[in-house]
Motif scaffolding. Sequence first.
Motif, PDB file in Angstrom:
ATOM      1  N   LEU A   2       0.831  -1.199   0.000  1.00  0.00           N
ATOM      2  CA  LEU A   2       0.000   0.000   0.000  1.00  0.00           C
ATOM      3  C   LEU A   2       0.870   1.255   0.000  1.00  0.00           C
ATOM      4  O   LEU A   2       1.814   1.369   0.778  1.00  0.00           O
ATOM      5  N   SER A  29       4.537  -0.546   7.312  1.00  0.00           N
ATOM      6  CA  SER A  29       3.371   0.165   7.842  1.00  0.00           C
ATOM      7  C   SER A  29       3.583   1.672   7.843  1.00  0.00           C
ATOM      8  O   SER A  29       4.697   2.157   7.653  1.00  0.00           O
ATOM      9  N   ARG A  49       0.809  -1.908   5.559  1.00  0.00           N
ATOM     10  CA  ARG A  49       0.965  -1.747   4.115  1.00  0.00           C
ATOM     11  C   ARG A  49       0.870  -3.064   3.354  1.00  0.00           C
ATOM     12  O   ARG A  49       0.702  -3.078   2.136  1.00  0.00           O
ATOM     13  N   PRO A  51      -1.140  -6.292   2.291  1.00  0.00           N
ATOM     14  CA  PRO A  51      -2.565  -6.631   2.226  1.00  0.00           C
ATOM     15  C   PRO A  51      -2.897  -7.942   2.918  1.00  0.00           C
ATOM     16  O   PRO A  51      -2.065  -8.843   3.028  1.00  0.00           O
ATOM     17  N   TYR A  60      -6.607  -3.754   3.910  1.00  0.00           N
ATOM     18  CA  TYR A  60      -5.495  -3.231   4.696  1.00  0.00           C
ATOM     19  C   TYR A  60      -6.007  -2.869   6.081  1.00  0.00           C
ATOM     20  O   TYR A  60      -7.101  -2.342   6.233  1.00  0.00           O
ATOM     21  N   LYS A  81      -8.099  -0.572  -0.738  1.00  0.00           N
ATOM     22  CA  LYS A  81      -7.202   0.410  -1.337  1.00  0.00           C
ATOM     23  C   LYS A  81      -7.991   1.620  -1.837  1.00  0.00           C
ATOM     24  O   LYS A  81      -7.539   2.753  -1.758  1.00  0.00           O
TER      25      LYS A  81
END
Length: 101
Positions: A2, A29, A49, A51, A60, A81
């Motif tokens: 992410l 993270s 971060r 998934p 997340y 997301k």
Amino acid sequence: MLTIVNIEKLYKQDVGEWRIGKVVTLDSSYLIQLYKHNRRQTKQVNIERTPIGEGAAPLYELWFWADDSGSAKPIRRMLSKRDFKLGPSYIIKNIENMMKC
């Protein structure tokens, strides 16, 4: 993994009676440090971060430790997301709602 565009815009935003004092990006993270206006009480909110789940809709985790009753317990919310693309104010709104629980 992410990536939240403009995550630094969370800095110095109010989250109810708390204020965001620090935003740190780590490999795994995002760490968001909250403090009360007297700076004596702090709370760390984490956005993982990596998934959870696979396929078209990985989720997340947005979470923090609640320590209201003397024993810490995690407060969690799973977000897609697409949720993070709604901007910093959406993240703040989710944190506020989680703190009310």
